[in-house]
Write a protein that holds these residues in place. Structure first.
Motif, PDB file in Angstrom:
ATOM      1  N   ASN A  42       0.685  -1.430  -0.042  1.00 13.47           N
ATOM      2  CA  ASN A  42       0.023   0.435  -0.567  1.00 13.47           C
ATOM      3  C   ASN A  42       1.180   1.479   0.128  1.00 13.47           C
ATOM      4  O   ASN A  42       0.487   2.623  -0.800  1.00 13.47           O
ATOM      5  N   TYR A  43       1.945   0.982   1.063  1.00 14.30           N
ATOM      6  CA  TYR A  43       2.470   2.542   0.770  1.00 14.30           C
ATOM      7  C   TYR A  43       3.665   2.620  -0.376  1.00 14.30           C
ATOM      8  O   TYR A  43       3.302   3.852  -1.033  1.00 14.30           O
ATOM      9  N   SER A  44       4.299   1.357  -1.197  1.00  7.78           N
ATOM     10  CA  SER A  44       4.819   1.835  -2.074  1.00  7.78           C
ATOM     11  C   SER A  44       3.987   2.424  -3.915  1.00  7.78           C
ATOM     12  O   SER A  44       4.300   2.943  -4.346  1.00  7.78           O
ATOM     13  N   LYS A  45       2.382   2.271  -3.765  1.00 14.81           N
ATOM     14  CA  LYS A  45       1.904   2.564  -4.594  1.00 14.81           C
ATOM     15  C   LYS A  45       0.974   3.592  -4.339  1.00 14.81           C
ATOM     16  O   LYS A  45       1.574   4.589  -6.029  1.00 14.81           O
ATOM     17  N   TYR A  46       0.364   4.164  -2.881  1.00  9.61           N
ATOM     18  CA  TYR A  46       0.292   5.338  -2.734  1.00  9.61           C
ATOM     19  C   TYR A  46       1.518   5.973  -2.586  1.00  9.61           C
ATOM     20  O   TYR A  46       1.273   7.229  -3.295  1.00  9.61           O
ATOM     21  N   GLU A  47       2.130   5.814  -2.614  1.00 11.66           N
ATOM     22  CA  GLU A  47       3.803   7.216  -2.830  1.00 11.66           C
ATOM     23  C   GLU A  47       4.578   6.885  -4.013  1.00 11.66           C
ATOM     24  O   GLU A  47       5.725   7.507  -4.248  1.00 11.66           O
ATOM     25  N   GLY A  48       4.487   6.133  -4.274  1.00 15.42           N
ATOM     26  CA  GLY A  48       4.861   5.661  -6.058  1.00 15.42           C
ATOM     27  C   GLY A  48       6.935   5.161  -6.333  1.00 15.42           C
ATOM     28  O   GLY A  48       7.219   5.799  -6.701  1.00 15.42           O
ATOM     29  N   LEU A  49       6.719   3.901  -5.225  1.00 11.20           N
ATOM     30  CA  LEU A  49       8.430   3.849  -5.015  1.00 11.20           C
ATOM     31  C   LEU A  49       8.490   2.390  -4.903  1.00 11.20           C
ATOM     32  O   LEU A  49       7.618   2.161  -4.883  1.00 11.20           O
TER      33      LEU A  49
END
Length: 172
Positions: A42-49
């Motif tokens: 979830n963090y990766s997708k939302y922050e784009g990293l």
């Protein structure tokens, strides 16, 4: 602008995040790994990293593998290699003019090696707080979307609004 890449020492996070420590202490290491991957996804997708999660194969013998799950790259090191040595090697290789590598670990010795290679570091606690903040942002964004077309405190009923729209259409 450099592309951000986060390399996460998986068992280091499991040993530091409260809910994951609880699962680990209940001998539910697989559940702890799964929960970690879910939150990082979830963090990766939302922050784009892009995120690479590295686990020691020492704790899961004979599982040397690399695969993609939840759009994360998951690595189980070879039996003779620790996650720390793998992360140090890969961080040095991937940190270049186009990619800014950040390593998530609370291992002080590993942090010094990472710094010497030009990569950045974040502690387990800092990553945990960043993920919590992102999860709050996601929740707020969902709330905002659900109220986007919401008419608050309207004195009109749905039937009255439909009738007004009909009259507006007739007049135009």
């Amino acid at each position: 602008m450099k592309n951000p890449l986060l390399i996460v020492d998986g068992y280091n996070m499991i040993g530091a995040w409260p809910e994951l420590v609880l699962l680990k202490n209940q001998d539910r290491l697989e559940d702890a790994r799964e929960a970690l991957l879910h939150r990082l996804s979830n963090y990766s997708k939302y922050e784009g990293l892009k995120i690479i999660v590295v686990f020691d194969a020492q704790l899961v013998p004979g599982v040397t593998q690399s695969y993609t799950k939840y759009q994360l790259e998951v690595i189980f090191t070879e039996e003779g290699e620790t996650a720390d040595s793998y992360i140090e090697r890969v961080a040095g290789e991937l940190n270049n003019r186009l990619t800014q590598v950040t390593v998530a670990t609370s291992d002080l010795a590993e942090q010094w090696v990472i710094f010497s290679q030009g990569a950045l570091r974040t502690s387990a606690r800092e990553l945990y707080k960043s993920i919590e903040k992102t999860e709050k942002d996601i929740h707020q964004h969902q709330t905002d979307l659900s109220f986007k077309d919401f008419r608050r405190n309207s004195p009109w009923t749905a039937e009255q609004l439909a009738e007004l729209n009909k009259k507006l259409h007739d007049l135009s």
